[in-house]
Write a protein that holds these residues in place. Structure first.
Motif, short mmCIF file in Angstrom:
data_model
loop_
_atom_site.label_atom_id
_atom_site.label_comp_id
_atom_site.label_asym_id
_atom_site.label_seq_id
_atom_site.Cartn_x
_atom_site.Cartn_y
_atom_site.Cartn_z
N UNK A 1 44.35 -0.20 -12.51
CA UNK A 1 45.61 -0.71 -12.01
C UNK A 1 46.48 0.53 -11.82
N UNK A 2 47.38 0.50 -10.88
CA UNK A 2 48.15 1.70 -10.58
C UNK A 2 48.76 2.29 -11.85
N UNK A 3 49.27 1.44 -12.77
CA UNK A 3 49.93 1.94 -13.97
C UNK A 3 49.12 1.71 -15.25
N UNK A 4 47.86 1.32 -15.12
CA UNK A 4 47.03 1.08 -16.31
C UNK A 4 45.55 1.17 -15.94
N UNK A 5 44.80 1.93 -16.74
CA UNK A 5 43.36 2.03 -16.55
C UNK A 5 42.66 1.89 -17.90
N UNK A 6 41.38 1.58 -17.88
CA UNK A 6 40.69 1.43 -19.15
C UNK A 6 39.20 1.31 -19.01
N UNK A 7 38.52 1.34 -20.16
CA UNK A 7 37.07 1.15 -20.24
C UNK A 7 36.71 0.60 -21.60
N UNK A 8 35.60 -0.11 -21.67
CA UNK A 8 35.03 -0.60 -22.93
C UNK A 8 33.64 -1.13 -22.64
N UNK A 9 32.98 -1.66 -23.65
CA UNK A 9 31.63 -2.18 -23.42
C UNK A 9 31.63 -3.68 -23.22
N UNK B 1 40.88 -9.11 -24.58
CA UNK B 1 40.40 -8.47 -25.80
C UNK B 1 39.27 -7.51 -25.46
N UNK B 2 39.44 -6.24 -25.85
CA UNK B 2 38.48 -5.19 -25.53
C UNK B 2 37.72 -4.78 -26.78
N UNK B 3 36.38 -4.70 -26.66
CA UNK B 3 35.53 -4.38 -27.81
C UNK B 3 34.62 -3.18 -27.48
N UNK B 4 34.16 -2.51 -28.56
CA UNK B 4 33.17 -1.45 -28.49
C UNK B 4 33.69 -0.25 -27.69
N UNK B 5 34.31 0.65 -28.42
CA UNK B 5 34.83 1.90 -27.89
C UNK B 5 35.81 1.67 -26.74
N UNK B 6 36.85 0.87 -26.96
CA UNK B 6 37.82 0.64 -25.89
C UNK B 6 38.77 1.82 -25.72
N UNK B 7 39.14 2.10 -24.48
CA UNK B 7 40.11 3.15 -24.17
C UNK B 7 41.06 2.61 -23.10
N UNK B 8 42.35 2.89 -23.28
CA UNK B 8 43.36 2.58 -22.28
C UNK B 8 44.07 3.86 -21.89
N UNK B 9 44.50 3.92 -20.61
CA UNK B 9 45.34 5.01 -20.15
C UNK B 9 46.58 4.39 -19.51
N UNK B 10 47.74 4.73 -20.03
CA UNK B 10 49.00 4.26 -19.49
C UNK B 10 49.86 5.48 -19.22
N UNK C 1 50.74 8.98 -19.03
CA UNK C 1 50.11 10.16 -19.63
C UNK C 1 49.43 9.86 -20.95
N UNK C 2 49.44 8.62 -21.39
CA UNK C 2 48.96 8.28 -22.72
C UNK C 2 47.53 7.75 -22.70
N UNK C 3 46.73 8.26 -23.63
CA UNK C 3 45.40 7.73 -23.88
C UNK C 3 45.45 6.95 -25.17
N UNK C 4 44.98 5.69 -25.15
CA UNK C 4 45.09 4.78 -26.29
C UNK C 4 43.68 4.33 -26.68
N UNK C 5 43.34 4.49 -27.97
CA UNK C 5 42.02 4.10 -28.44
C UNK C 5 42.13 3.36 -29.77
N UNK C 6 41.02 2.70 -30.14
CA UNK C 6 40.94 1.98 -31.41
C UNK C 6 39.61 1.27 -31.48
N UNK D 1 43.72 3.20 -34.84
CA UNK D 1 44.56 3.23 -33.64
C UNK D 1 45.04 4.65 -33.37
N UNK D 2 44.94 5.05 -32.09
CA UNK D 2 45.25 6.43 -31.75
C UNK D 2 45.86 6.47 -30.35
#
Length: 514
Positions: free
Chosen positions: A339-347, A359-368, A370-375, A396-397
Motif C-alpha cells: 500500500x502506498x503508506x504501508x507494506x509488509x510480509x509474513x508466512x 492477523x499476521x503470523x510467522x516472522x511478520x514485518x511491517x514498513x510504515x 521509515x519504520x520497520x515493525x516486527x514481532x 515487539x521491535x
C-alpha cells in the motif's frame, strides 16, 4: 376427361387406407415417387399449368409417408408439387404434427414452405411461427422471422428471431433476440443451441442468465438441466447479492454445489470492498467457501487507497461467532503486500470480516514510512477509513534508519500502535521497554544518542518519525555524544534491518525474497 372439361368425383373424406392403397387414379406419373391425392372434387385448371388440378373439399395428399390434409389445393403433376390452403395439417408417423393456413410443397426437394399461423408439434415440442420452411430430407424445420417454442415436458418457452429445429435429433439452433424462460432460470442470448434429449443448452455470443437472485453472464458455455452441470466461458461472471465471481471458465455442479474457476479468477465482495484475484479457484456453495491460488492477490480499499496482498493460497469461508455469522479469509505462504503508506510480509495471515482485523503470523514485518515493525505476531485493526491500531505481541521491535550505520530503535514485550489517516501517530510499549534514539538540533543535525529503559513507554511520532519518548515506571535513560558508544552498544537485542524484503510496488508483491 377431354378438351379441358371438368371431371368431378366425390370421395369419402378421411379414407386414409384408400389413399395409401396406391390406386392408379390417385397416382400421377411414373418413375419418381409422385404425390398421391384425393378430394371431394377435382378440377383441371390449365391456367395454372399443363395438367394442373384444383382440389376442393376434404383434400388429402400422401408422399413418402407424409400425409397432408387441407380444405383446397392446387396440384402440379409435372413439377410434382402443390399449393394447399385452409386448415392445412401435416402428419408424419407419430413424430410430427404440423398446421398452417397455407403452404407450398415440392415433392422433388421434399421441402414445405408453410405460411400463417404455423404450428409444429413433435413429441414434447410445440412451435409457433408465421412462416416455416421444413426440409424433410434434412429433418429440419426453420423460421427466419420470429417464432416461439414451448417444451411441454419442463414448461419452458423460447422465442427468437431465427430458429432451426432438427426434428429427428430433437436439436435446436436459435439466433438473434433469443429469450428462454425456464421454471428455474431465464436466458437472454444472441445464439443458443438446445438438445431436447440430452437437456443441454449451449450459448454463443453475449448471454445473460437469471436464476433466483443470481445473474450469470458469458459469451460461450452450456447448461445441462439433466446432469445439473454448467460451464461458462469468455468474460464469464456470476453475481449473487454483493458478490461477483468472474474468470475465463466457470464450471458449476448444482447437485453437489461445487464450482471451479480456471484463468483470470476475480472474486469481488462489494459489501466488504474486497477483491480476490488468481488463476485457479474452487467454490463450495454449501459451506460458503472458496479457495484461490496461482498468482493470487487480494485487493482492499482503505482510506481512498488500495491494499494489494499476495499469498500462495487464499481460503474464504463462513464462521459463526455467538449468534452472528461472518466470513474469514486465510492467506498462507509467501505473503507480501503493498500500500502506498504501508507494506509488509509474513508466512500466514487471517482476516476477519466481522471486525476487519488482519492477523499476521510467522516472522511478520511491517514498513510504515521509515519504520520497520516486527514481532512474533502482529494484528492490524482496520476500518473503511484505513488502519486504526496495531498490536504487536512478543519481541515487539520498531526501528528506522538514521544513516548508513545508525538506527532509531524501540523494543518491548508488547506494543500498540495508533494510526491517524494511515500514518503511525503513537506507540505504547508495555513491558521491558528499551529505546535508542538519535537527537537532532533545530537545524536537524544529529547531536547525540539517547539510550533508555522503562517498563512502559509512550512514543509520539511526527510525520512517522520519533518525536518524543515518555518513560513510565522504573525509567532509566542516558544521553551520549554521537561517537561515545561502541557499535554493539547501538543495537538493541533482536535488532535486524531487513529493508531488502520490503515490497516497493504492486508488482513486487509477487517476488518473494528470503
Amino acid at each position: 376427361m377431354k378438351n379441358g372439361a371438368e371431371r368431378r368425383f366425390t370421395l369419402f373424406s378421411g379414407l386414409i387406407l384408400i389413399l395409401l392403397s396406391g390406386l392408379s387414379t390417385a397416382v400421377i406419373g411414373q418413375g419418381k415417387t409422385k404425390i398421391k391425392f384425393q378430394a371431394d372434387n377435382i378440377e383441371y385448371d390449365e391456367a395454372l399449368g399443363k395438367k394442373a388440378k384444383r382440389l376442393i373439399g376434404h383434400v388429402i395428399f400422401e408422399h413418402k409417408g407424409v400425409i397432408m390434409y387441407c380444405d383446397s389445393a392446387y396440384q402440379y403433376p409435372e413439377r410434382n408439387s402443390l399449393d394447399a390452403f385452409g386448415k392445412v395439417h401435416i402428419v408424419q408417423g407419430d413424430s410430427l404434427d404440423m398446421y398452417c393456413d397455407s403452404l407450398h410443397y415440392d415433392g422433388e426437394s421434399e421441402i414445405f414452405n408453410c405460411k400463417n399461423n404455423v404450428v409444429l408439434d413433435n413429441k414434447n415440442i410445440h412451435l409457433e411461427t408465421d412462416y416455416l420452411i421444413y426440409d424433410r430430407l434434412k429433418d429440419l424445420g426453420y423460421y427466419l422471422g420470429g417464432g416461439e417454442i414451448t417444451n411441454r415436458e419442463d414448461e419452458s418457452i423460447l422465442t427468437s428471431l431465427r430458429g432451426y429445429y432438427y426434428t429427428e435429433r430433437d436439436q435446436f439452433y436459435f439466433k438473434k433476440d433469443v429469450h428462454y424462460v425456464h421454471p428455474e432460470f431465464e436466458i437472454f442470448a444472441d445464439t443458443l443451441l438446445y438438445n431436447a434429449e440430452q437437456k443441454q443448452t449451449d450459448f454463443a455470443g453475449p448471454t445473460d442468465i437469471y436464476a433466483d437472485s443470481s445473474h450469470i453472464f458469458c459469451e460461450d458455455g452450456f447448461f445441462n438441466s439433466k446432469t445439473k452441470l454448467s460451464e461458462y466461458r469468455i468474460n464469464a461472471s456470476i453475481k449473487t447479492g454483493s458478490r461477483v465471481i468472474g474468470g475465463d471458465t466457470i464450471y458449476y455442479n448444482s447437485v453437489n454445489k461445487f464450482g471451479r474457476i480456471l484463468g483470470n479468477v476475480d472474486i469481488l465482495d462489494t459489501a466488504e470492498d474486497i477483491r480476490v484475484l488468481g488463476q485457479w479457484a474452487v467454490l463450495f456453495e454449501d459451506r460458503d467457501s472458496a479457495v484461490v491460488t496461482d498468482r493470487s492477490e487480494l485487493q482492499q480499499i482503505m482510506d481512498g487507497d488500495t491494499l494489494f496482498l499476495h499469498a500462495d493460497t487464499f481460503r474464504v469461508f463462513s464462521v459463526r461467532h455467538d449468534s452472528i455469522v461472518g466470513r474469514m479469509l486465510l492467506a498462507y505462504h509467501h505473503i507480501r503486500f503493498f500500500k502506498v503508506d504501508l507494506q509488509g510480509k509474513c508466512d500466514s495471515l487471517v482476516y476477519h470480516f466481522l471486525d476487519s482485523a488482519i492477523k499476521m503470523y510467522h516472522d511478520p514485518i511491517l514498513w510504515s514510512a521509515e519504520n520497520q515493525i516486527t514481532g512474533k505476531y502482529i494484528q492490524l485493526n482496520t476500518t473503511s477509513r484505513g488502519i486504526e491500531t496495531m498490536d504487536i505481541e512478543e519481541d515487539a521491535f520498531v526501528n528506522s534508519l538514521v544513516d548508513s550505520i545508525r538506527f532509531n530503535q524501540i523494543r518491548g514485550k508488547r506494543m500498540t500502535g495508533y494510526f491517524i489517516k494511515s500514518q503511525l501517530d503513537k506507540i505504547h510499549v508495555v513491558g521491558n521497554g528499551q529505546t535508542i534514539y538519535y537527537a537532532q538540533d533545530k537545524e536537524d543535525k544529529y547531536i547525540g544518542v539517547n539510550r533508555g529503559e522503562s517498563s512502559d513507554l509512550i512514543i509520539k511520532m511526527k510525520e512517522s518519525e520519533v518525536n518524543q519518548i515518555s518513560y513510565i515506571n522504573d525509567a532509566n535513560a542516558t544521553f551520549f555524544p554521537m561517537d561515545e558508544l561502541k557499535p554493539e552498544e547501538l543495537r538493541l537485542k533482536g535488532f535486524r534491518w531487513r529493508i531488502k524484503l520490503r515490497p516497493v510496488s504492486r508488482e513486487d508483491i509477487f517476488n518473494w525474497v528470503d
